[in-house]
Design a protein around this motif. Structure first.
Motif, PDB file in Angstrom:
ATOM      1  N   GLN A 124       0.849  -1.196   0.000  1.00  0.00           N
ATOM      2  CA  GLN A 124       0.000   0.000   0.000  1.00  0.00           C
ATOM      3  C   GLN A 124       0.885   1.247   0.000  1.00  0.00           C
ATOM      4  O   GLN A 124       0.587   2.214  -0.690  1.00  0.00           O
ATOM      5  CB  GLN A 124      -0.925   0.008   1.216  1.00  0.00           C
ATOM      6  N   ALA A 125       1.967   1.215   0.761  1.00  0.00           N
ATOM      7  CA  ALA A 125       2.882   2.360   0.831  1.00  0.00           C
ATOM      8  C   ALA A 125       3.541   2.626  -0.525  1.00  0.00           C
ATOM      9  O   ALA A 125       3.694   3.790  -0.926  1.00  0.00           O
ATOM     10  CB  ALA A 125       3.935   2.135   1.905  1.00  0.00           C
ATOM     11  N   ASP A 126       3.926   1.572  -1.230  1.00  0.00           N
ATOM     12  CA  ASP A 126       4.534   1.731  -2.557  1.00  0.00           C
ATOM     13  C   ASP A 126       3.573   2.450  -3.501  1.00  0.00           C
ATOM     14  O   ASP A 126       3.951   3.402  -4.181  1.00  0.00           O
ATOM     15  CB  ASP A 126       4.889   0.374  -3.179  1.00  0.00           C
ATOM     16  N   LEU A 127       2.330   1.967  -3.544  1.00  0.00           N
ATOM     17  CA  LEU A 127       1.336   2.567  -4.418  1.00  0.00           C
ATOM     18  C   LEU A 127       1.072   4.015  -4.015  1.00  0.00           C
ATOM     19  O   LEU A 127       1.024   4.902  -4.874  1.00  0.00           O
ATOM     20  CB  LEU A 127       0.034   1.758  -4.392  1.00  0.00           C
ATOM     21  N   ALA A 128       0.932   4.248  -2.732  1.00  0.00           N
ATOM     22  CA  ALA A 128       0.681   5.605  -2.241  1.00  0.00           C
ATOM     23  C   ALA A 128       1.784   6.570  -2.672  1.00  0.00           C
ATOM     24  O   ALA A 128       1.503   7.675  -3.146  1.00  0.00           O
ATOM     25  CB  ALA A 128       0.544   5.591  -0.718  1.00  0.00           C
ATOM     26  N   ASP A 129       3.031   6.148  -2.527  1.00  0.00           N
ATOM     27  CA  ASP A 129       4.167   6.990  -2.928  1.00  0.00           C
ATOM     28  C   ASP A 129       4.135   7.303  -4.421  1.00  0.00           C
ATOM     29  O   ASP A 129       4.399   8.430  -4.831  1.00  0.00           O
ATOM     30  CB  ASP A 129       5.498   6.302  -2.596  1.00  0.00           C
ATOM     31  N   LYS A 130       3.797   6.316  -5.230  1.00  0.00           N
ATOM     32  CA  LYS A 130       3.824   6.495  -6.682  1.00  0.00           C
ATOM     33  C   LYS A 130       2.723   7.425  -7.186  1.00  0.00           C
ATOM     34  O   LYS A 130       2.903   8.079  -8.209  1.00  0.00           O
ATOM     35  CB  LYS A 130       3.727   5.144  -7.393  1.00  0.00           C
ATOM     36  N   ILE A 131       1.590   7.486  -6.477  1.00  0.00           N
ATOM     37  CA  ILE A 131       0.498   8.338  -6.962  1.00  0.00           C
ATOM     38  C   ILE A 131       0.280   9.580  -6.091  1.00  0.00           C
ATOM     39  O   ILE A 131      -0.609  10.377  -6.362  1.00  0.00           O
ATOM     40  CB  ILE A 131      -0.819   7.552  -7.127  1.00  0.00           C
ATOM     41  N   GLY A 132       1.093   9.735  -5.046  1.00  0.00           N
ATOM     42  CA  GLY A 132       1.062  10.964  -4.264  1.00  0.00           C
ATOM     43  C   GLY A 132      -0.058  11.080  -3.240  1.00  0.00           C
ATOM     44  O   GLY A 132      -0.596  12.170  -3.027  1.00  0.00           O
ATOM     45  N   VAL A 133      -0.400   9.962  -2.602  1.00  0.00           N
ATOM     46  CA  VAL A 133      -1.391   9.986  -1.523  1.00  0.00           C
ATOM     47  C   VAL A 133      -0.817   9.237  -0.326  1.00  0.00           C
ATOM     48  O   VAL A 133       0.268   8.671  -0.401  1.00  0.00           O
ATOM     49  CB  VAL A 133      -2.744   9.354  -1.946  1.00  0.00           C
ATOM     50  N   SER A 134      -1.556   9.213   0.779  1.00  0.00           N
ATOM     51  CA  SER A 134      -1.096   8.489   1.962  1.00  0.00           C
ATOM     52  C   SER A 134      -1.452   7.005   1.848  1.00  0.00           C
ATOM     53  O   SER A 134      -2.357   6.626   1.105  1.00  0.00           O
ATOM     54  CB  SER A 134      -1.730   9.074   3.229  1.00  0.00           C
ATOM     55  N   ARG A 135      -0.743   6.194   2.616  1.00  0.00           N
ATOM     56  CA  ARG A 135      -1.048   4.776   2.669  1.00  0.00           C
ATOM     57  C   ARG A 135      -2.466   4.561   3.199  1.00  0.00           C
ATOM     58  O   ARG A 135      -3.186   3.659   2.762  1.00  0.00           O
ATOM     59  CB  ARG A 135      -0.043   4.048   3.567  1.00  0.00           C
ATOM     60  N   GLN A 136      -2.896   5.430   4.111  1.00  0.00           N
ATOM     61  CA  GLN A 136      -4.241   5.327   4.668  1.00  0.00           C
ATOM     62  C   GLN A 136      -5.311   5.526   3.594  1.00  0.00           C
ATOM     63  O   GLN A 136      -6.371   4.904   3.644  1.00  0.00           O
ATOM     64  CB  GLN A 136      -4.436   6.343   5.797  1.00  0.00           C
TER      65      GLN A 136
ATOM     66  N   LYS B  99      -4.871   7.998 -12.375  1.00  0.00           N
ATOM     67  CA  LYS B  99      -3.467   7.774 -12.009  1.00  0.00           C
ATOM     68  C   LYS B  99      -3.224   6.301 -11.685  1.00  0.00           C
ATOM     69  O   LYS B  99      -2.224   5.716 -12.096  1.00  0.00           O
ATOM     70  CB  LYS B  99      -3.078   8.629 -10.799  1.00  0.00           C
ATOM     71  N   ILE B 100      -4.143   5.717 -10.928  1.00  0.00           N
ATOM     72  CA  ILE B 100      -4.011   4.310 -10.554  1.00  0.00           C
ATOM     73  C   ILE B 100      -4.087   3.429 -11.796  1.00  0.00           C
ATOM     74  O   ILE B 100      -3.271   2.527 -11.988  1.00  0.00           O
ATOM     75  CB  ILE B 100      -5.085   3.926  -9.518  1.00  0.00           C
ATOM     76  N   ALA B 101      -5.055   3.694 -12.651  1.00  0.00           N
ATOM     77  CA  ALA B 101      -5.209   2.904 -13.879  1.00  0.00           C
ATOM     78  C   ALA B 101      -3.964   3.015 -14.765  1.00  0.00           C
ATOM     79  O   ALA B 101      -3.489   2.017 -15.307  1.00  0.00           O
ATOM     80  CB  ALA B 101      -6.449   3.362 -14.639  1.00  0.00           C
ATOM     81  N   LYS B 102      -3.443   4.214 -14.888  1.00  0.00           N
ATOM     82  CA  LYS B 102      -2.250   4.428 -15.718  1.00  0.00           C
ATOM     83  C   LYS B 102      -1.044   3.687 -15.136  1.00  0.00           C
ATOM     84  O   LYS B 102      -0.287   3.045 -15.874  1.00  0.00           O
ATOM     85  CB  LYS B 102      -1.947   5.924 -15.817  1.00  0.00           C
ATOM     86  N   LEU B 103      -0.889   3.747 -13.833  1.00  0.00           N
ATOM     87  CA  LEU B 103       0.227   3.070 -13.179  1.00  0.00           C
ATOM     88  C   LEU B 103       0.176   1.563 -13.428  1.00  0.00           C
ATOM     89  O   LEU B 103       1.189   0.928 -13.709  1.00  0.00           O
ATOM     90  CB  LEU B 103       0.208   3.356 -11.674  1.00  0.00           C
ATOM     91  N   PHE B 104      -1.021   0.986 -13.345  1.00  0.00           N
ATOM     92  CA  PHE B 104      -1.174  -0.445 -13.548  1.00  0.00           C
ATOM     93  C   PHE B 104      -1.372  -0.821 -15.020  1.00  0.00           C
ATOM     94  O   PHE B 104      -1.547  -1.998 -15.346  1.00  0.00           O
ATOM     95  CB  PHE B 104      -2.358  -0.976 -12.732  1.00  0.00           C
ATOM     96  N   LYS B 105      -1.346   0.178 -15.898  1.00  0.00           N
ATOM     97  CA  LYS B 105      -1.501  -0.039 -17.342  1.00  0.00           C
ATOM     98  C   LYS B 105      -2.790  -0.813 -17.655  1.00  0.00           C
ATOM     99  O   LYS B 105      -2.786  -1.795 -18.406  1.00  0.00           O
ATOM    100  CB  LYS B 105      -0.279  -0.755 -17.923  1.00  0.00           C
ATOM    101  N   GLN B 106      -3.874  -0.355 -17.042  1.00  0.00           N
ATOM    102  CA  GLN B 106      -5.185  -0.972 -17.212  1.00  0.00           C
ATOM    103  C   GLN B 106      -6.219   0.118 -17.508  1.00  0.00           C
ATOM    104  O   GLN B 106      -6.063   1.243 -17.052  1.00  0.00           O
ATOM    105  CB  GLN B 106      -5.621  -1.668 -15.910  1.00  0.00           C
ATOM    106  N   PRO B 107      -7.275  -0.213 -18.237  1.00  0.00           N
ATOM    107  CA  PRO B 107      -8.384   0.739 -18.360  1.00  0.00           C
ATOM    108  C   PRO B 107      -9.020   0.934 -16.980  1.00  0.00           C
ATOM    109  O   PRO B 107      -9.037   0.015 -16.158  1.00  0.00           O
ATOM    110  CB  PRO B 107      -9.371   0.045 -19.300  1.00  0.00           C
ATOM    111  N   VAL B 108      -9.524   2.113 -16.731  1.00  0.00           N
ATOM    112  CA  VAL B 108     -10.149   2.415 -15.440  1.00  0.00           C
ATOM    113  C   VAL B 108     -11.227   1.378 -15.105  1.00  0.00           C
ATOM    114  O   VAL B 108     -11.350   0.936 -13.956  1.00  0.00           O
ATOM    115  CB  VAL B 108     -10.746   3.844 -15.445  1.00  0.00           C
TER     116      VAL B 108
END
Length: 66
Positions: A16-28, A47-56
């Motif tokens: 969760q922390a890795d994802l949070a850092d990559k998209i600029g939000v908190s782990r919470q 942002k999440i969809a783009k990071l995972f290279k998936q359609p929203v």
């Protein structure tokens, strides 16, 4: 609205922390989204969809009662 964030994180071996850092939000925030307690903004969803290279639509989806 439901999501598959936790599944995508597992596929990409991310905490969760890795994802949070990559998209600029908190782990919470990631935790709240995964528990369906927080509905992300359009920008955050994209942002999440783009990071995972998936359609929203592959990550976020509405349930019948939404």
């Amino acid at each position: 609205m439901k999501n598959k964030i936790k599944i995508q994180r597992a596929i990409h071996d991310m905490t969760q922390a890795d994802l949070a850092d990559k998209i600029g939000v908190s782990r919470q925030t990631i935790n709240a989204m995964e528990k369906n307690k927080y509905v992300p903004s359009t920008v955050l969803s994209l942002k999440i969809a783009k990071l995972f290279k998936q359609p929203v639509e592959n990550i976020f989806f509405l349930e019948d009662e939404d």
